[in-house]
Design a protein around this motif. Structure first.
Motif, PDB file in Angstrom:
ATOM      1  N   MET A  52      52.909  31.546  47.098  1.00 48.51           N
ATOM      2  CA  MET A  52      51.513  31.718  46.683  1.00 48.51           C
ATOM      3  C   MET A  52      50.892  32.936  47.354  1.00 48.51           C
ATOM      4  SD  MET A  52      50.223  27.734  46.673  1.00 48.51           S
ATOM      5  CE  MET A  52      48.537  28.203  46.377  1.00 48.51           C
ATOM      6  N   ALA A  53      51.218  33.141  48.641  1.00 50.53           N
ATOM      7  CA  ALA A  53      50.683  34.313  49.333  1.00 50.53           C
ATOM      8  C   ALA A  53      51.186  35.608  48.705  1.00 50.53           C
ATOM      9  CB  ALA A  53      51.078  34.256  50.813  1.00 50.53           C
ATOM     10  N   TYR A  54      52.436  35.620  48.292  1.00 52.14           N
ATOM     11  CA  TYR A  54      52.976  36.825  47.643  1.00 52.14           C
ATOM     12  C   TYR A  54      52.320  37.056  46.285  1.00 52.14           C
ATOM     13  CZ  TYR A  54      56.318  39.950  45.373  1.00 52.14           C
ATOM     14  OH  TYR A  54      56.883  40.986  44.698  1.00 52.14           O
ATOM     15  N   LEU A  55      52.115  35.977  45.508  1.00 52.28           N
ATOM     16  CA  LEU A  55      51.479  36.125  44.195  1.00 52.28           C
ATOM     17  C   LEU A  55      50.029  36.567  44.321  1.00 52.28           C
ATOM     18  CD1 LEU A  55      52.943  33.024  42.294  1.00 52.28           C
ATOM     19  CD2 LEU A  55      53.560  35.427  42.001  1.00 52.28           C
ATOM     20  N   ASN A  56      49.369  36.183  45.408  1.00 50.77           N
ATOM     21  CA  ASN A  56      47.979  36.607  45.618  1.00 50.77           C
ATOM     22  C   ASN A  56      47.869  38.102  45.870  1.00 50.77           C
ATOM     23  OD1 ASN A  56      46.251  34.366  45.261  1.00 50.77           O
ATOM     24  ND2 ASN A  56      46.982  33.476  47.189  1.00 50.77           N
ATOM     25  N   THR A  57      48.959  38.706  46.352  1.00 50.41           N
ATOM     26  CA  THR A  57      48.921  40.154  46.600  1.00 50.41           C
ATOM     27  C   THR A  57      49.078  40.961  45.313  1.00 50.41           C
ATOM     28  OG1 THR A  57      51.312  40.198  47.007  1.00 50.41           O
ATOM     29  CG2 THR A  57      49.859  39.804  48.903  1.00 50.41           C
ATOM     30  N   LEU A  58      49.580  40.340  44.252  1.00 53.08           N
ATOM     31  CA  LEU A  58      49.743  41.024  42.961  1.00 53.08           C
ATOM     32  C   LEU A  58      48.468  40.832  42.153  1.00 53.08           C
ATOM     33  CD1 LEU A  58      53.386  39.865  42.116  1.00 53.08           C
ATOM     34  CD2 LEU A  58      52.660  41.968  43.270  1.00 53.08           C
ATOM     35  N   GLN A  59      47.714  41.905  41.927  1.00 54.70           N
ATOM     36  CA  GLN A  59      46.405  41.816  41.283  1.00 54.70           C
ATOM     37  C   GLN A  59      46.331  42.742  40.079  1.00 54.70           C
ATOM     38  OE1 GLN A  59      43.534  42.651  44.353  1.00 54.70           O
ATOM     39  NE2 GLN A  59      43.630  40.555  45.177  1.00 54.70           N
ATOM     40  N   VAL A  60      45.515  42.306  39.137  1.00 54.13           N
ATOM     41  CA  VAL A  60      45.250  43.090  37.932  1.00 54.13           C
ATOM     42  C   VAL A  60      43.747  43.325  37.861  1.00 54.13           C
ATOM     43  CG1 VAL A  60      45.416  43.168  35.415  1.00 54.13           C
ATOM     44  CG2 VAL A  60      47.244  42.100  36.749  1.00 54.13           C
ATOM     45  N   THR A  61      43.330  44.567  37.635  1.00 56.42           N
ATOM     46  CA  THR A  61      41.908  44.917  37.583  1.00 56.42           C
ATOM     47  C   THR A  61      41.537  45.312  36.160  1.00 56.42           C
ATOM     48  OG1 THR A  61      41.962  45.693  39.860  1.00 56.42           O
ATOM     49  CG2 THR A  61      40.116  46.407  38.494  1.00 56.42           C
ATOM     50  N   LEU A  62      40.504  44.636  35.639  1.00 56.48           N
ATOM     51  CA  LEU A  62      39.963  44.937  34.312  1.00 56.48           C
ATOM     52  C   LEU A  62      38.484  45.227  34.473  1.00 56.48           C
ATOM     53  CD1 LEU A  62      41.704  42.086  32.226  1.00 56.48           C
ATOM     54  CD2 LEU A  62      42.366  44.492  32.354  1.00 56.48           C
ATOM     55  N   GLY A  63      38.131  46.486  34.595  1.00 54.86           N
ATOM     56  CA  GLY A  63      36.732  46.849  34.800  1.00 54.86           C
ATOM     57  C   GLY A  63      36.245  46.338  36.144  1.00 54.86           C
ATOM     58  N   ASN A  64      35.209  45.474  36.094  1.00 56.42           N
ATOM     59  CA  ASN A  64      34.658  44.900  37.323  1.00 56.42           C
ATOM     60  C   ASN A  64      35.341  43.601  37.716  1.00 56.42           C
ATOM     61  OD1 ASN A  64      32.780  46.980  37.498  1.00 56.42           O
ATOM     62  ND2 ASN A  64      31.288  45.888  36.212  1.00 56.42           N
ATOM     63  N   ILE A  65      36.312  43.166  36.942  1.00 53.29           N
ATOM     64  CA  ILE A  65      36.973  41.884  37.191  1.00 53.29           C
ATOM     65  C   ILE A  65      38.356  42.151  37.764  1.00 53.29           C
ATOM     66  CG2 ILE A  65      37.776  39.735  36.157  1.00 53.29           C
ATOM     67  CD1 ILE A  65      35.712  40.073  33.972  1.00 53.29           C
ATOM     68  N   THR A  66      38.645  41.537  38.910  1.00 54.70           N
ATOM     69  CA  THR A  66      39.958  41.637  39.539  1.00 54.70           C
ATOM     70  C   THR A  66      40.580  40.245  39.580  1.00 54.70           C
ATOM     71  OG1 THR A  66      39.266  43.507  40.911  1.00 54.70           O
ATOM     72  CG2 THR A  66      41.224  42.300  41.618  1.00 54.70           C
ATOM     73  N   ILE A  67      41.758  40.120  38.988  1.00 56.98           N
ATOM     74  CA  ILE A  67      42.435  38.827  38.896  1.00 56.98           C
ATOM     75  C   ILE A  67      43.812  38.966  39.518  1.00 56.98           C
ATOM     76  CG2 ILE A  67      43.211  36.984  37.354  1.00 56.98           C
ATOM     77  CD1 ILE A  67      41.255  37.959  35.276  1.00 56.98           C
ATOM     78  N   SER A  68      44.121  38.071  40.436  1.00 55.29           N
ATOM     79  CA  SER A  68      45.465  38.055  41.016  1.00 55.29           C
ATOM     80  C   SER A  68      46.397  37.271  40.103  1.00 55.29           C
ATOM     81  CB  SER A  68      45.437  37.430  42.409  1.00 55.29           C
ATOM     82  OG  SER A  68      45.109  36.053  42.324  1.00 55.29           O
ATOM     83  N   LEU A  69      47.682  37.532  40.275  1.00 53.05           N
ATOM     84  CA  LEU A  69      48.670  36.816  39.473  1.00 53.05           C
ATOM     85  C   LEU A  69      48.644  35.329  39.779  1.00 53.05           C
ATOM     86  CD1 LEU A  69      50.905  37.181  37.397  1.00 53.05           C
ATOM     87  CD2 LEU A  69      52.521  37.527  39.275  1.00 53.05           C
ATOM     88  N   MET A  70      48.318  34.984  41.022  1.00 54.34           N
ATOM     89  CA  MET A  70      48.212  33.572  41.388  1.00 54.34           C
ATOM     90  C   MET A  70      47.041  32.914  40.665  1.00 54.34           C
ATOM     91  SD  MET A  70      49.627  31.222  43.083  1.00 54.34           S
ATOM     92  CE  MET A  70      49.071  29.562  42.748  1.00 54.34           C
ATOM     93  N   ALA A  71      45.906  33.622  40.607  1.00 50.80           N
ATOM     94  CA  ALA A  71      44.747  33.074  39.899  1.00 50.80           C
ATOM     95  C   ALA A  71      45.043  32.918  38.419  1.00 50.80           C
ATOM     96  CB  ALA A  71      43.531  33.971  40.114  1.00 50.80           C
ATOM     97  N   LEU A  72      45.775  33.886  37.857  1.00 54.15           N
ATOM     98  CA  LEU A  72      46.126  33.792  36.438  1.00 54.15           C
ATOM     99  C   LEU A  72      47.051  32.610  36.184  1.00 54.15           C
ATOM    100  CD1 LEU A  72      45.770  35.224  33.725  1.00 54.15           C
ATOM    101  CD2 LEU A  72      47.800  36.572  34.246  1.00 54.15           C
ATOM    102  N   LEU A  73      48.040  32.418  37.061  1.00 51.76           N
ATOM    103  CA  LEU A  73      48.951  31.288  36.914  1.00 51.76           C
ATOM    104  C   LEU A  73      48.211  29.974  37.093  1.00 51.76           C
ATOM    105  CD1 LEU A  73      51.907  30.473  36.542  1.00 51.76           C
ATOM    106  CD2 LEU A  73      52.173  30.575  39.023  1.00 51.76           C
TER     107      LEU A  73
END
Length: 444
Positions: free
Chosen positions: A159-180
């Motif tokens: 989970m800690a590793y997935l939290n480091t992978l992030q995607v930014t869409l404009g003002n919204i930043t989503i980590s891969l963990m949040a997406l999962l």
């Protein structure tokens, strides 16, 4: 080791750590006692499951003829009986863990056993209980792997590793963990929402005291409330600030103003129809455009009409508000029709109304309330005297239930029984010739 990729180095380090833990367990008396407790807990869980599973199954199985909400709830809970074994083993292992920690001040082995039993529960849930295709796919490729990582103690690093992978869409930043997490939570929430919506729809439809339009409005309101709450919960679980969706909401508003105004108009018209109840499911309606049929379904955008020959017509809700609509049914009210006929000029027309009214009144589908059959003189035609008999029926004179032909048969039989002639067109032809005799005479 230094020349290997980082992920390979991490995997080898974890493997070395697992080997050290296993060797420590094999040489530790406390670990062996915990293994023994795990075995005892599992055997005891098997014995208890065999004893209580038939009893629980019998208590949760309702009679087949019962369909109320309590029976449906019991059938729903009955699906989870296979989880009894791993959950009992987990509970008994938890009791053993508290005893072991009080004696040896260590419980790593038994804690691993608890996590292993949760993994078995997740596997049984996905394999034997979940029937929905999407949820089964989600469980197979997300829930079971996560349970396996948790059993091995690797879930937190993953989970800690997935939290480091992030995607930014404009003002919204989503980590891969949040997406999962959102995919898992969304699948569960919307499955629960669909199930709750089905249960509420069944309950609302069973309320026969409510007007059909009120029932439809309650169904739509419950559906919007359930899935709206599921959406808000999902946004909160994913950690998305709803204020960040203001730009998206503004874009949707512009889209409604420019290209979706017709859809918005139909949606508002549908709400007005449900509130006023001027046309609802089961009514036979005819619109100015020529569309006619029985309303079989009303959606947020349109009403579905079924014609007498089985065709479905999709009519936008706005047409019911902006055009003239003839409602023949109004939830099953009576309707009046008429059947025209003619008699010969040689007939005593004063006797015709009584003969026809008596014959039509004898038909089982003709009503006496609000009025019985009424035979009226309509005019003097070229070939005979024109009459029409008016009659009331409880229904629509459509393809599935034609009343007028049966009335016409009754009129025919009644006129024949009283020797009343039904005229047909006559034409007189006069032929004139030079020097000849009139047609029909001969030389004498």
């Amino acid at each position: 080791m230094e020349n290997q990729p980082e992920i390979v180095q991490q995997a080898l380090a974890l493997a070395q750590q697992a080997q050290d833990i296993a060797l420590g367990w094999l040489t530790s008396p406390a670990a062996w006692s915990q293994f023994a407790l795990l075995a005892v807990a599992f055997v005891l869980a098997v014995v208890l499951t065999r004893r209580f599973s038939p009893v629980i199954t019998r208590l949760l199985t309702p009679p087949e003829e019962q369909t109320h909400i309590l029976a449906r709830t019991r059938r729903f809970l009955l699906q989870f009986v296979p989880l009894l074994l791993p959950l009992l083993a987990y509970a008994l292992t938890g009791i053993g863990e508290s005893v072991v920690r009080s004696i040896f001040d260590s419980g790593a082995v038994i804690a691993f056993g608890k996590r292993l039993f949760l993994f078995l529960a997740a596997r049984i849930l996905v394999r034997d209980i979940v029937q929905d295709g999407f949820l089964k796919l989600l469980g197979r490729y997300v829930l079971v792997p996560m349970a396996a990582l948790y059993a091995l103690g690797l879930l937190d690093p993953a989970m800690a590793y997935l939290n480091t992978l992030q995607v930014t869409l404009g003002n919204i930043t989503i980590s891969l963990m949040a997406l999962l997490r959102g995919v898992v939570a969304g699948g569960v929430l919307f499955w629960l929402g669909r199930w709750s919506n089905d249960q509420s729809a069944t309950f609302i439809k069973s309320q026969e005291d409510m007007r059909p339009a009120t029932r439809e409005l309650a169904l739509k309101t419950a559906e919007i409330a359930i899935f709206g709450a599921a959406f808000l919960l999902l946004m909160n679980i994913m950690g998305i600030n709803l204020s960040a969706l203001a730009v998206l909401g503004g874009a949707i508003g512009v889209g409604v103003g420019l290209g979706l105004q017709q859809i918005a108009s139909n949606f508002v018209s549908g709400i007005i129809l449900l509130l006023e109840g001027q046309a609802t499911v089961g009514d036979y309606v005819e619109l100015d455009g020529g569309e006619a049929g029985t309303i079989v379904k009303m959606t947020a955008r349109a009403a579905i009409l079924e014609t007498w020959d089985g065709k479905w017509i999709v009519v936008p809700n706005e047409d019911f508000i902006t055009t003239r609509v003839v409602n023949y049914s109004d939830s099953g009210s009576a309707n009046r029709y008429e059947a025209p006929f003619s008699v010969s000029y040689d007939t005593d027309i004063n006797k015709v109304p009584a003969i026809i009214e008596e014959a039509v009144a004898a038909l089982p589908f003709v009503l006496s309330d609000p009025d019985g059959p009424d035979c009226e003189l309509r005019g003097f035609g070229d070939s005979g005297v024109d009459f029409a008999v008016e009659f009331w029926v409880n229904g629509i004179d459509d393809g599935k239930n034609k009343f007028t032909p049966k009335v016409m048969f009754a009129v025919w039989n009644a006129l024949k029984a009283h020797d009343i002639e039904i005229p047909y067109p006559h034409r007189v032809v006069e032929i004139r010739g030079s020097g000849g005799l009139p047609f029909g005479q001969s030389e004498g």
